[in-house]
Design an enzyme around this catalytic site. Structure first.
Site, PDB file in Angstrom:
ATOM      1  N   SER A   1       0.851  -1.197   0.000  1.00 29.42           N
ATOM      2  CA  SER A   1       0.000   0.000   0.000  1.00 29.42           C
ATOM      3  C   SER A   1       0.883   1.242   0.000  1.00 29.42           C
ATOM      4  O   SER A   1       2.105   1.149   0.083  1.00 29.42           O
ATOM      5  CB  SER A   1      -0.902   0.005   1.241  1.00 29.42           C
ATOM      6  OG  SER A   1      -0.121   0.317   2.376  1.00 29.42           O
ATOM      7  N   LYS A   2       0.241   2.367  -0.060  1.00 26.53           N
ATOM      8  CA  LYS A   2       0.939   3.662  -0.088  1.00 26.53           C
ATOM      9  C   LYS A   2       1.948   3.804   1.056  1.00 26.53           C
ATOM     10  O   LYS A   2       2.932   4.513   0.932  1.00 26.53           O
ATOM     11  CB  LYS A   2      -0.085   4.789   0.037  1.00 26.53           C
ATOM     12  CG  LYS A   2      -0.598   5.287  -1.303  1.00 26.53           C
ATOM     13  CD  LYS A   2      -1.380   6.575  -1.049  1.00 26.53           C
ATOM     14  CE  LYS A   2      -2.116   7.091  -2.249  1.00 26.53           C
ATOM     15  NZ  LYS A   2      -1.413   7.131  -3.488  1.00 26.53           N
ATOM     16  N   ARG A   3       1.650   3.154   2.169  1.00 25.55           N
ATOM     17  CA  ARG A   3       2.562   3.235   3.318  1.00 25.55           C
ATOM     18  C   ARG A   3       3.966   2.776   2.937  1.00 25.55           C
ATOM     19  O   ARG A   3       4.962   3.198   3.509  1.00 25.55           O
ATOM     20  CB  ARG A   3       2.093   2.308   4.442  1.00 25.55           C
ATOM     21  CG  ARG A   3       0.962   2.796   5.274  1.00 25.55           C
ATOM     22  CD  ARG A   3       0.704   1.831   6.419  1.00 25.55           C
ATOM     23  NE  ARG A   3       0.425   0.472   5.960  1.00 25.55           N
ATOM     24  CZ  ARG A   3       1.213  -0.569   6.158  1.00 25.55           C
ATOM     25  NH1 ARG A   3       2.341  -0.429   6.812  1.00 25.55           N
ATOM     26  NH2 ARG A   3       0.878  -1.770   5.710  1.00 25.55           N
ATOM     27  N   HIS A   4       4.044   1.833   1.988  1.00 29.81           N
ATOM     28  CA  HIS A   4       5.340   1.262   1.623  1.00 29.81           C
ATOM     29  C   HIS A   4       6.116   2.140   0.642  1.00 29.81           C
ATOM     30  O   HIS A   4       7.325   1.992   0.502  1.00 29.81           O
ATOM     31  CB  HIS A   4       5.138  -0.124   1.000  1.00 29.81           C
ATOM     32  CG  HIS A   4       4.556  -1.125   1.947  1.00 29.81           C
ATOM     33  ND1 HIS A   4       3.226  -1.483   1.924  1.00 29.81           N
ATOM     34  CD2 HIS A   4       5.120  -1.827   2.949  1.00 29.81           C
ATOM     35  CE1 HIS A   4       3.003  -2.374   2.870  1.00 29.81           C
ATOM     36  NE2 HIS A   4       4.126  -2.598   3.508  1.00 29.81           N
ATOM     37  N   GLY A   5       5.414   3.008  -0.080  1.00 22.11           N
ATOM     38  CA  GLY A   5       6.063   3.849  -1.096  1.00 22.11           C
ATOM     39  C   GLY A   5       5.131   4.019  -2.280  1.00 22.11           C
ATOM     40  O   GLY A   5       3.915   3.852  -2.147  1.00 22.11           O
TER      41      GLY A   5
END
Ligand code: GLU
Length: 477
Positions: free
Chosen positions: A240-244
């Site tokens: 998800s966006k949390r990862h990049g």
């Protein structure tokens, strides 16, 4: 049999790397078998549709070079067909109208949960006489699912997967407002489009059991199924966006090359021998579903970055020049002129050796376009002492009759250093600082050659003048 595959995104957002990989596998599989790859936009859920998402998805696929063999099909335009098929199932006794209100269904679910049963539809209208239908209430159509036996899917990636039919309830295929459910629309469309292989994320596996029952009820041949594992982040949770970055266009904007992203996504979940770097034409000749792994893949940003560097070095110089010019314009606020393009062209072989993304490439090339005074990084600045600047001034003199090409410039600089009893680097390093404002660059005599005699002179003189000014102000009045 001609292979026909499809990618069926819902326009509920941008195309993320998981969807892109699904599209890629479908496309490669069709190419491998000389078949067709189709695109279907699943736009029946109007409430969740995001404006612009369709355009974004098409742009992302086009950027990756994943081109469908026919114009995209929009699912919403086929609602009449979906309804017709559902009603035909009722006429054939394989589906029925059910009239529960939303509240009644909710109560049914709560009752089941309270009694420790799974919250399934209890089949109340399955055997009721349609004549008992409440007047004026539009019914929803539910599929009559067999209660005995099991549904077995021979999945091309997951192997044999099965579910007891008693686990499944009579699902709605046509809502009471006459619109199809997602499960139903997919089956009707896949059938009508002649899809032979459904390759999609394994989050759809439970849908597949239900869709198989629909195929069976309709007497249609099921396509082959291949459910590919989802993509996780390094921490093992769903990417998800949390990862990049997760959207395809974000990678484009960060300076990734489409062939590198495609290569990386291909390898993420598929392997063939020890191949790491592979172009899509080559992949299309060997891609097979039997080489797709069953475990979730972990997205490794560092690996993608490395692979992008590999593809960047392989890329055609002229294409990289064309990619770099607009990025220079963004950095400098004005379009670079023809002389900058010419310098870039000459230096590209050296520049692309050092960059991993197009953004890094532009950062390393911006000095070519920058008018004097150049911005200096502190390490470069430290190299421009009064002594080294004096040497640079003398070097310019020594170069006065030198042919302006890397070889002769370097030879003359060597002879110059020798005559002064200094090392070549004692003059080459300050020269790099003066010409680029940095301490790393392509070979410095290549840089001088690319800049040409006049610009080289301007830059060296500006550096000398600046060093002189700084020295004077350090001494004070
Ligand atoms: N529209 C579905 C999705 O976006 C895919 C359906 C399918 O591949 O069958 O996840």
């Amino acid at each position: 049999m001609t292979v026909v595959t499809r990618f069926a995104p819902s326009p509920t957002g941008f195309l993320h790397v998981g969807g892109a990989r699904t599209a890629l596998y479908n496309w490669l599989f069709a190419r491998r078998h000389g078949g067709k790859f189709l695109l279907r936009i699943e736009d029946t859920d109007t409430a969740r549709e995001v404006p612009g998402a369709v355009e974004q998805i098409l742009e992302s696929l086009a950027w990756l070079g994943i081109t469908p063999d026919e114009p995209p099909l929009f699912q919403r335009q086929r609602e009449a067909r979906h309804a017709e098929v559902a009603r035909a199932l009722v006429a054939a006794g394989k589906a029925y109208y059910a009239y529960e209100t939303a509240e009644e269904l909710q109560a049914m679910r709560e009752r089941a949960l309270k009694e420790g049963r799974p919250p399934r539809y209890d089949g109340a209208w399955r055997d009721r006489d349609p004549a008992e239908a409440p007047p004026g209430v539009p019914g929803a159509i539910r599929l009559k699912v067999p209660r005995e036996g099991e549904t077995v899917v021979e999945d091309l990636v997951q192997g044999t997967v099965r579910v007891a039919n008693s686990e499944l309830d009579d699902m709605i295929i046509l809502r009471s407002d006459g619109r199809p459910t997602y499960l139903h629309a997919v089956v009707v469309d896949d059938h009508d489009m002649g899809i032979t292989h459904v390759i999609r994320g394994d989050d759809h596996l439970t849908n597949t059991f239900r869709q198989c029952q629909l195929y069976d009820a309709l007497g249609w041949q099921r396509p082959a199924f291949a459910h590919i594992p989802l993509i996780h982040g390094q921490d093992g949770t769903k990417l998800s966006k949390r990862h990049g970055a997760v959207s395809v266009l974000e990678f484009r904007d960060q300076g990734y090359l489409p062939e590198a992203v495609a290569n990386y996504l291909l390898r993420l979940g598929w392997g063939h021998g020890d191949i790491e770097v592979i172009g899509m034409d080559e992949a299309a000749a060997i891609f097979d579903l039997s080489d797709v792994g069953r475990g979730a893949a972990r997205f490794d940003y560092a690996k993608l970055l490395h692979l992008n560097g590999v593809w960047l070095r392989r890329a055609d110089d002229e294409r990289l020049v064309a990619e770099t010019l607009p990025r220079l314009e963004r950095r400098l606020g004005a379009p670079p002129g023809a002389e900058v393009a010419a310098r870039l062209r000459v230096l590209m072989p050296g520049l692309k050796e050092r960059a991993r993304t197009l953004e890094e490439l532009a950062d390393s090339a911006v000095f070519l376009a920058h008018p004097v005074p150049l911005p200096f990084d502190p390490k470069a600045e430290a190299l421009l002492t009064p002594a080294s600047c004096a040497a640079l001034g003398a070097l310019l003199e020594a170069w006065r009759d030198t042919a302006w090409e890397p070889g002769p410039l370097e030879q003359a600089a060597r002879a110059f250093a020798e005559s002064k009893g200094i090392k070549l680097k004692d003059v080459a390093m300050p020269l790099r600082a003066a010409l680029t404002g940095m301490t790393t660059s392509p070979p410095i005599f290549d840089v001088a050659a690319a800049l040409g005699p006049a610009e080289t002179r301007v830059r060296v003189e500006a550096a000398i003048e600046r060093a002189g000014r700084l020295a004077a102000s350090a001494v004070g009045p």
